[in-house]
Motif scaffolding. Structure first.
Motif, PDB file in Angstrom:
ATOM      1  N   ASP B 333       0.900  -1.038   0.230  1.00  0.00           N
ATOM      2  CA  ASP B 333      -0.110   0.025   0.037  1.00  0.00           C
ATOM      3  C   ASP B 333       0.851   1.289   0.101  1.00  0.00           C
ATOM      4  OD1 ASP B 333      -2.341  -1.463   0.191  1.00  0.00           O
ATOM      5  OD2 ASP B 333      -2.731  -1.334   2.150  1.00  0.00           O
ATOM      6  N   LEU B 336       2.389   1.771  -3.288  1.00  0.00           N
ATOM      7  CA  LEU B 336       1.456   2.160  -4.478  1.00  0.00           C
ATOM      8  C   LEU B 336       1.204   3.641  -4.178  1.00  0.00           C
ATOM      9  CD1 LEU B 336      -1.526  -0.518  -4.510  1.00  0.00           C
ATOM     10  CD2 LEU B 336       0.406   0.242  -6.636  1.00  0.00           C
ATOM     11  N   ILE B 337       1.019   4.185  -3.173  1.00  0.00           N
ATOM     12  CA  ILE B 337       0.589   5.409  -2.963  1.00  0.00           C
ATOM     13  C   ILE B 337       1.890   6.478  -3.087  1.00  0.00           C
ATOM     14  CG2 ILE B 337      -0.085   7.301  -1.389  1.00  0.00           C
ATOM     15  CD1 ILE B 337      -1.717   4.761   0.208  1.00  0.00           C
ATOM     16  N   ASP B 339       4.234   5.856  -5.307  1.00  0.00           N
ATOM     17  CA  ASP B 339       4.314   5.926  -6.731  1.00  0.00           C
ATOM     18  C   ASP B 339       3.541   6.966  -7.142  1.00  0.00           C
ATOM     19  OD1 ASP B 339       4.628   4.961  -9.574  1.00  0.00           O
ATOM     20  OD2 ASP B 339       2.390   4.331  -9.239  1.00  0.00           O
ATOM     21  N   LYS B 340       2.101   7.068  -6.732  1.00  0.00           N
ATOM     22  CA  LYS B 340       1.220   8.245  -7.212  1.00  0.00           C
ATOM     23  C   LYS B 340       1.978   9.708  -7.118  1.00  0.00           C
ATOM     24  CE  LYS B 340      -2.058   5.771  -8.980  1.00  0.00           C
ATOM     25  NZ  LYS B 340      -2.235   6.074 -10.445  1.00  0.00           N
ATOM     26  N   MET B 341       2.855   9.515  -5.895  1.00  0.00           N
ATOM     27  CA  MET B 341       3.542  11.072  -5.620  1.00  0.00           C
ATOM     28  C   MET B 341       4.559  11.054  -6.543  1.00  0.00           C
ATOM     29  SD  MET B 341       1.660  12.135  -2.620  1.00  0.00           S
ATOM     30  CE  MET B 341       2.915  13.112  -1.736  1.00  0.00           C
ATOM     31  N   LYS B 387       1.774  11.478   3.686  1.00  0.00           N
ATOM     32  CA  LYS B 387       0.565  11.215   2.988  1.00  0.00           C
ATOM     33  C   LYS B 387      -0.169   9.864   3.025  1.00  0.00           C
ATOM     34  CE  LYS B 387      -1.730  13.168  -0.737  1.00  0.00           C
ATOM     35  NZ  LYS B 387      -2.286  14.541  -1.194  1.00  0.00           N
TER      36      LYS B 387
END
Lengths: 141, 393
Positions: B333, B336-337, B339-341, B387
């Motif tokens: 998890d 994944l998060i 990565d989006k940052m 975040k």
């Protein structure tokens, strides 16, 4: 397959930024009923995933349902959606299913075989169960 | 220090509209323009098979290939460039040694550390050896005094730097002990060659393996240093280019390095390693080490001051990779998060399941650094982690 459920999911994710999408998935994950520890066995687990995923299936009056769980919350959120779409369906319905919502809500990259959360492996397992059920129904008939 | 990232065109891009913060360097490093140009120029002007042709281009490419060998040889302090063999990578190098030494390892013991990558475990098992680990404490310091060498121990094979934790193992102490017992030592330098100045004579090892792609060169190529002491070992791979004479009754082999290089090697890859060494030496290995230490220490300090973060491993010297987990949040998890940052990290067991077993965990989030990373990159990582925590509240 009941497209209404898929369409409902698509609508829910429509227009959301990634942050809200993941937040939503986390909230679905949190709501998914955890599988009893005793069922989290090697047989029920799906290999090749970065997060652990367990699948159990049961048949009620010829219709299939799946209990799914994962140790990662985002994965759990995704499988909660998959369960929502495929549960309480006849095996043949599941085999014919086109799970287009995954692409529409922007999770298609999670489906590629290269992606190690193995959403594809999970769907393959569900279809495998449905195939076995469909075949055994054929034999009974 | 000037912005070292400027030489790496891939780092200019944005991902998901954010600046790419590439912290997956233990998996592979990005390539500087000089390496990219060297590879494409080679194919534009010099490409030919080596060591065989009677023509101009073959002369040119053979020369460039052998120059690359000499460059590597000097870079790692080998006595002779014949000790340097080009392979397909660290995994290929270690497997090559396992196959060559195979008969002497069968039913015997190979000593490793508890932090090894699977590629320094499985080849020995395939060779029929039992693999045992030198004990370590809970911070992953090797307990060298407790190392048990028996008459079954035929090889010590150790990572210089852990690909998961960044712990630097005291390989020199180990080679000294090994020498007393006349046991050869293989060093897996996949995670040290790009971070630390390194000299095989000083280390005192018999074999040393590393990959091109983790040191700014291309994928599919690597190096195996084989000390002259082992120049007569059986080649692991047979074929063209490594033989002296072949008959159906009996074949004799060339001397190293060609003895260990059957078939056409990755010529452009070998030359790309040479270009990567040039790039690092232009900056200076000591400078690279100093700069990376600053970034590494800063990342460690920042992570340790967070309340809900566990950082794994704590040894005197550390470099390259740092592994951590957020309390009650799965590493996948977190990855994944992040990565989006725009923050690229790796999550999972990092091909080190025995280490995960010792730590009692399934996996970690791993950030790993290269010469182009900065404290600002670390700040982005920390911001990303905050975040993640916020999303789980």
């Amino acid at each position: 397959m009941n497209d209404a459920i898929q369409n409902e999911i698509i609508e829910e994710f429509d227009g959301l930024e990634w942050f809200d999408k993941y937040s939503l998935l986390i909230s679905f994950g949190k709501k998914l009923k955890p599988m009893d520890e005793e069922f989290k066995t090697e047989d029920n687990s799906i290999s090749g995933c970065q997060s652990k995923v367990w699948v159990r299936s049961y048949n009620k009056d010829g219709k299939l349902s799946f209990d799914l769980d994962s140790d990662a919350m985002i994965t759990k959120g995704i499988i909660a959606l998959v369960a929502k779409v495929v549960n309480d369906r006849y095996p043949q319905e599941i085999l014919n299913a086109d799970l287009y919502f995954i692409d529409k809500i922007g999770l298609k990259s999670n489906l590629s075989p290269a992606r190690s959360n193995g959403l594809e492996s999970i769907i393959n397992r569900i279809k495998e169960v449905a195939t076995n059920e469909a075949n055994s129904n054929d034999l009974k008939n | 220090m000037k912005d070292l990232a400027n030489d790496f065109p891939i780092l200019e891009q944005k991902v998901y509209g954010k600046r790419l913060v590439y912290l997956d360097n233990a998996a592979t490093t990005q390539k500087p323009n000089s390496v990219i140009d060297t590879i494409s120029d080679y194919y534009r002007t010099d490409n030919s098979n080596i060591h065989r042709g009677a023509h101009y281009l073959s002369e040119v490419s053979s020369e460039r290939y052998e120059e690359a060998r000499k460059k590597v040889s000097d870079f790692i302090g080998a006595r002779n460039s014949s000790e340097v063999t080009f392979t397909s990578g660290t995994t290929g190098s270690i497997n090559q040694v396992a196959r060559s030494l195979g008969p002497s390892l069968r039913g015997k013991e190979v000593l490793v550390t508890g932090v090894e990558h699977h590629s320094n475990i499985v080849p020995w098992q395939l060779a029929g050896a039992t693999v045992n680990a030198i004990p370590m404490d809970e911070d992953c310091n090797l307990l060298i005094d407790s190392m048990e060498i028996t008459n079954k121990t035929k090889l010590i094979a150790i990572a210089h730097v852990s690909n998961v934790l960044g712990c630097v193992n005291e390989i020199k102490e180990i080679t000294e002990i090994a020498k007393d017992h006349d046991i050869p030592v293989l060093v897996d330098a996949a995670q040290s060659i790009q971070h630390l100045p390194l000299d095989v004579k000083d280390i005192g090892c018999d074999f040393l393996a590393f990959s091109g792609h983790k040191m700014y060169a291309s994928t599919g190529v690597g190096v195996l240093y084989t000390s002259d002491r082992f120049s007569d070992i059986t080649p692991a791979i047979g074929g063209g280019g490594m033989i002296d004479r072949v008959s159906l009754d009996k074949t004799t082999y060339l001397d190293p390095p060609l003895r260990f290089e059957a078939g056409t090697p990755d010529i452009a890859g070998a030359i790309s390693i040479s270009a990567a060494i040039d790039h690092m030496q232009k900056i200076g290995m000591d400078k690279i080490k100093k700069h990376e230490q600053e970034v590494y220490s800063y990342s460690r300090d920042r992570l340790l001051e967070m309340d809900n973060v566990t950082v794994y491993g704590n040894t005197n010297e550390m470099c390259g990779a740092i592994s951590f987990n957020l309390d009650n949040i799965h590493h996948y998890d977190t990855g994944l998060i992040l990565d989006k940052m725009g923050v690229a990290v790796r999550t999972g067991h990092h091909c080190a399941q025995p280490l995960m077993g010792s730590l009692g965990i399934e996996g970690t989030v791993r950030a790993s650094f290269a010469l182009y990373n900065t404290k600002e990159d670390v700040d982005m990582l920390i911001e990303g982690i905050e975040k993640v925590e916020m999303m789980y509240k």
